[in-house]
Each structure stands twice: as C-alpha cells, then as structure tokens.
Motif scaffolding. Structure first.
Motif, PDB file in Angstrom:
ATOM      1  N   HIS A  10       0.838  -1.187   0.000  1.00 51.70           N
ATOM      2  CA  HIS A  10       0.000   0.000   0.000  1.00 51.70           C
ATOM      3  C   HIS A  10       0.878   1.244   0.000  1.00 51.70           C
ATOM      4  CE1 HIS A  10      -3.568  -2.387   0.887  1.00 51.70           C
ATOM      5  NE2 HIS A  10      -2.816  -3.069   1.726  1.00 51.70           N
ATOM      6  N   TRP A  11       0.259   2.377  -0.271  1.00 47.82           N
ATOM      7  CA  TRP A  11       0.944   3.665  -0.231  1.00 47.82           C
ATOM      8  C   TRP A  11       0.361   4.480   0.907  1.00 47.82           C
ATOM      9  CZ3 TRP A  11       4.559   5.911  -3.733  1.00 47.82           C
ATOM     10  CH2 TRP A  11       4.982   5.060  -4.749  1.00 47.82           C
ATOM     11  N   TYR A  12       1.257   5.090   1.696  1.00 51.10           N
ATOM     12  CA  TYR A  12       0.836   5.948   2.800  1.00 51.10           C
ATOM     13  C   TYR A  12       1.434   7.332   2.624  1.00 51.10           C
ATOM     14  CZ  TYR A  12      -0.795   1.795   5.190  1.00 51.10           C
ATOM     15  OH  TYR A  12      -1.463   0.642   5.516  1.00 51.10           O
ATOM     16  N   HIS A  13       0.724   8.336   3.114  1.00 55.09           N
ATOM     17  CA  HIS A  13       1.175   9.724   3.059  1.00 55.09           C
ATOM     18  C   HIS A  13       1.331  10.247   4.480  1.00 55.09           C
ATOM     19  CE1 HIS A  13       0.273  14.116   2.944  1.00 55.09           C
ATOM     20  NE2 HIS A  13       1.299  14.040   2.114  1.00 55.09           N
ATOM     21  N   VAL A  14       2.433  10.970   4.727  1.00 58.30           N
ATOM     22  CA  VAL A  14       2.694  11.577   6.029  1.00 58.30           C
ATOM     23  C   VAL A  14       3.042  13.037   5.805  1.00 58.30           C
ATOM     24  CG1 VAL A  14       4.158  11.567   8.067  1.00 58.30           C
ATOM     25  CG2 VAL A  14       3.572   9.424   6.966  1.00 58.30           C
ATOM     26  N   THR A  41       7.374 -10.945   8.088  1.00 59.24           N
ATOM     27  CA  THR A  41       8.417 -11.960   8.048  1.00 59.24           C
ATOM     28  C   THR A  41       9.747 -11.240   7.900  1.00 59.24           C
ATOM     29  OG1 THR A  41       6.846 -13.399   6.915  1.00 59.24           O
ATOM     30  CG2 THR A  41       9.153 -14.074   6.888  1.00 59.24           C
ATOM     31  N   PRO A  42      10.697 -11.448   8.811  1.00 60.30           N
ATOM     32  CA  PRO A  42      11.929 -10.643   8.800  1.00 60.30           C
ATOM     33  C   PRO A  42      12.764 -10.760   7.526  1.00 60.30           C
ATOM     34  CG  PRO A  42      11.718 -11.833  10.856  1.00 60.30           C
ATOM     35  CD  PRO A  42      10.633 -12.334   9.960  1.00 60.30           C
ATOM     36  N   HIS A  43      12.760 -11.929   6.863  1.00 56.60           N
ATOM     37  CA  HIS A  43      13.630 -12.093   5.702  1.00 56.60           C
ATOM     38  C   HIS A  43      12.921 -11.779   4.379  1.00 56.60           C
ATOM     39  CE1 HIS A  43      11.628 -16.006   6.106  1.00 56.60           C
ATOM     40  NE2 HIS A  43      11.790 -16.115   4.799  1.00 56.60           N
ATOM     41  N   VAL A  44      11.682 -11.263   4.435  1.00 56.88           N
ATOM     42  CA  VAL A  44      10.925 -10.892   3.242  1.00 56.88           C
ATOM     43  C   VAL A  44      10.556  -9.421   3.346  1.00 56.88           C
ATOM     44  CG1 VAL A  44       8.808 -11.313   1.927  1.00 56.88           C
ATOM     45  CG2 VAL A  44       9.998 -13.210   3.020  1.00 56.88           C
ATOM     46  N   ASP A  45      10.654  -8.710   2.244  1.00 53.86           N
ATOM     47  CA  ASP A  45      10.285  -7.299   2.238  1.00 53.86           C
ATOM     48  C   ASP A  45       8.761  -7.188   2.241  1.00 53.86           C
ATOM     49  OD1 ASP A  45      10.266  -4.589   2.066  1.00 53.86           O
ATOM     50  OD2 ASP A  45      10.756  -4.516  -0.069  1.00 53.86           O
ATOM     51  N   CYS A  46       8.186  -6.958   3.412  1.00 52.43           N
ATOM     52  CA  CYS A  46       6.735  -6.880   3.583  1.00 52.43           C
ATOM     53  C   CYS A  46       6.240  -5.444   3.658  1.00 52.43           C
ATOM     54  CB  CYS A  46       6.302  -7.583   4.863  1.00 52.43           C
ATOM     55  SG  CYS A  46       6.790  -9.269   5.006  1.00 52.43           S
ATOM     56  N   GLY A  47       7.125  -4.480   3.530  1.00 50.70           N
ATOM     57  CA  GLY A  47       6.781  -3.090   3.803  1.00 50.70           C
ATOM     58  C   GLY A  47       5.945  -2.426   2.733  1.00 50.70           C
ATOM     59  N   ASP A  48       5.456  -1.242   3.086  1.00 48.09           N
ATOM     60  CA  ASP A  48       4.650  -0.432   2.194  1.00 48.09           C
ATOM     61  C   ASP A  48       5.425   0.817   1.783  1.00 48.09           C
ATOM     62  OD1 ASP A  48       2.459  -2.144   2.388  1.00 48.09           O
ATOM     63  OD2 ASP A  48       1.818  -1.190   4.240  1.00 48.09           O
ATOM     64  N   PHE A  49       4.883   1.544   0.816  1.00 49.93           N
ATOM     65  CA  PHE A  49       5.487   2.793   0.364  1.00 49.93           C
ATOM     66  C   PHE A  49       5.033   3.936   1.273  1.00 49.93           C
ATOM     67  CE2 PHE A  49       5.699   0.118  -3.315  1.00 49.93           C
ATOM     68  CZ  PHE A  49       6.842   0.516  -3.980  1.00 49.93           C
ATOM     69  N   VAL A  50       5.921   4.891   1.514  1.00 49.62           N
ATOM     70  CA  VAL A  50       5.598   6.046   2.343  1.00 49.62           C
ATOM     71  C   VAL A  50       6.018   7.304   1.603  1.00 49.62           C
ATOM     72  CG1 VAL A  50       6.000   7.227   4.523  1.00 49.62           C
ATOM     73  CG2 VAL A  50       5.911   4.742   4.471  1.00 49.62           C
ATOM     74  N   VAL A  51       5.090   8.261   1.481  1.00 50.64           N
ATOM     75  CA  VAL A  51       5.363   9.559   0.871  1.00 50.64           C
ATOM     76  C   VAL A  51       5.330  10.602   1.984  1.00 50.64           C
ATOM     77  CG1 VAL A  51       4.585  11.273  -0.789  1.00 50.64           C
ATOM     78  CG2 VAL A  51       4.291   8.845  -1.277  1.00 50.64           C
ATOM     79  N   VAL A  52       6.433  11.313   2.163  1.00 50.01           N
ATOM     80  CA  VAL A  52       6.535  12.340   3.198  1.00 50.01           C
ATOM     81  C   VAL A  52       6.575  13.708   2.509  1.00 50.01           C
ATOM     82  CG1 VAL A  52       7.888  13.225   5.115  1.00 50.01           C
ATOM     83  CG2 VAL A  52       7.812  10.768   4.681  1.00 50.01           C
ATOM     84  N   THR A  53       5.692  14.604   2.920  1.00 49.79           N
ATOM     85  CA  THR A  53       5.698  15.967   2.392  1.00 49.79           C
ATOM     86  C   THR A  53       6.007  16.949   3.510  1.00 49.79           C
ATOM     87  OG1 THR A  53       3.317  16.118   2.732  1.00 49.79           O
ATOM     88  CG2 THR A  53       4.059  15.464   0.541  1.00 49.79           C
ATOM     89  N   ALA A 111      18.312  -1.432   1.805  1.00 46.98           N
ATOM     90  CA  ALA A 111      18.343  -0.570   0.619  1.00 46.98           C
ATOM     91  C   ALA A 111      17.033  -0.675  -0.161  1.00 46.98           C
ATOM     92  CB  ALA A 111      19.519  -0.942  -0.269  1.00 46.98           C
ATOM     93  N   LYS A 112      16.480  -1.881  -0.223  1.00 46.15           N
ATOM     94  CA  LYS A 112      15.209  -2.100  -0.914  1.00 46.15           C
ATOM     95  C   LYS A 112      14.064  -1.390  -0.188  1.00 46.15           C
ATOM     96  CE  LYS A 112      12.804  -5.943  -3.050  1.00 46.15           C
ATOM     97  NZ  LYS A 112      12.707  -7.401  -3.139  1.00 46.15           N
ATOM     98  N   MET A 113      14.105  -1.425   1.140  1.00 44.37           N
ATOM     99  CA  MET A 113      13.074  -0.744   1.934  1.00 44.37           C
ATOM    100  C   MET A 113      13.193   0.765   1.794  1.00 44.37           C
ATOM    101  SD  MET A 113      13.291  -2.851   5.457  1.00 44.37           S
ATOM    102  CE  MET A 113      13.137  -4.604   5.532  1.00 44.37           C
TER     103      MET A 113
END
Length: 142
Positions: A10-14, A41-53, A111-113
């Motif tokens: 997902h994409w999040y905005h902050v 899961t620690p060894h899998v990139d489970c994160g989301d996208f974050v847009v900071v303005t 780096a991927k995160m």
C-alpha cells in the motif's frame, strides 16, 4: 508467513509539519519494514510505500537543531561539521532520510526498503496516481 511477491503493498502519506524527527522516523521505519502487518516476516520485504511531504517543517525537541551536528570526512585534513538546522535549510529531505535509514535493519533488505520512502519539501508530490492514504500515527507533535 509471507513469501516474496505475494505481499500486497500500500501507499501511505505523512505530513511532516511540526512532527518530531525521531518519532516520525520510527513510525516510518515500522511501515517500511512491514512490522505493522500480521504477516510480517523478517527475511521478506513486507513493507509499504511512504510519501513524506513538508520535510522542511520537521522539528526536534529542545535545542538539538543547533547543538547536534552531522560530521563527515572527505579524505582531506579536517572534519566537516554542519548543524541539523543548517542541514534542514540546505537539504530538507536529508534529515528524514538519514534518520529513517539508521532505524532500518543493517542487511540487504534495507536498501530495498529505503527505495520505498519518497520525501519531498513542500506539500506537493507526484504520487497522487497511487492514491496514498494517510498514515495513522499516535505520537505527539511539537
């Protein structure tokens, strides 16, 4: 247990206006790592996208903007110093980027995160097509 390629992102905005840098960076790092999801899961990139303005409006508590310094070495004699306040005026995105980078794990996934973090000074961003939702945060503002 999450598997690579099967995690929905997902994409999040902050909005960083009047946010404390450390608290903001901690919340962003949790979302980038995916620790807010039950299938983390620690060894899998489970994160989301974050847009900071509004990165230029981030704050720190106390006198840290003038008392704390970035240091770097160029290879020539002498140490380069720059206060957090001066760095915020010159490169507003750097404060948040480096604070979040230091809170991510020190492995190949970091780096991927970090590539999923988009930081902009000002209130406009080019990711409106992804329809980012507001990140629900509970930490205090300045």
């Amino acid at each position: 247990m999450a598997k690579p390629g099967q995690v929905e992102q997902h994409w999040y905005h902050v909005d960083a206006s009047d946010e404390v840098l450390g608290r903001l960076a901690g919340d962003i790092a949790v979302v980038l790592m995916g620790k807010h999801k039950p299938e983390y899961t620690p060894h899998v990139d489970c994160g989301d996208f974050v847009v900071v303005t509004n990165a230029e409006k981030v704050a720190m508590t106390g006198n840290k903007m003038s008392d704390r310094h970035y240091t770097w070495y160029t290879g020539y004699p002498g140490l380069h110093l720059e206060s957090y306040g001066d760095r915020r005026d010159r490169k507003p995105e750097d404060l948040i980027l480096h604070a979040v980078r230091r809170m991510l794990p020190k492995n190949k996934l970091a780096a991927k995160m970090l590539k999923k973090l988009k930081i902009y000074s000002g209130s406009e961003h080019p990711h409106t097509a992804q329809q980012p939702s507001e990140l629900q945060r509970t930490s205090k503002k300045v």
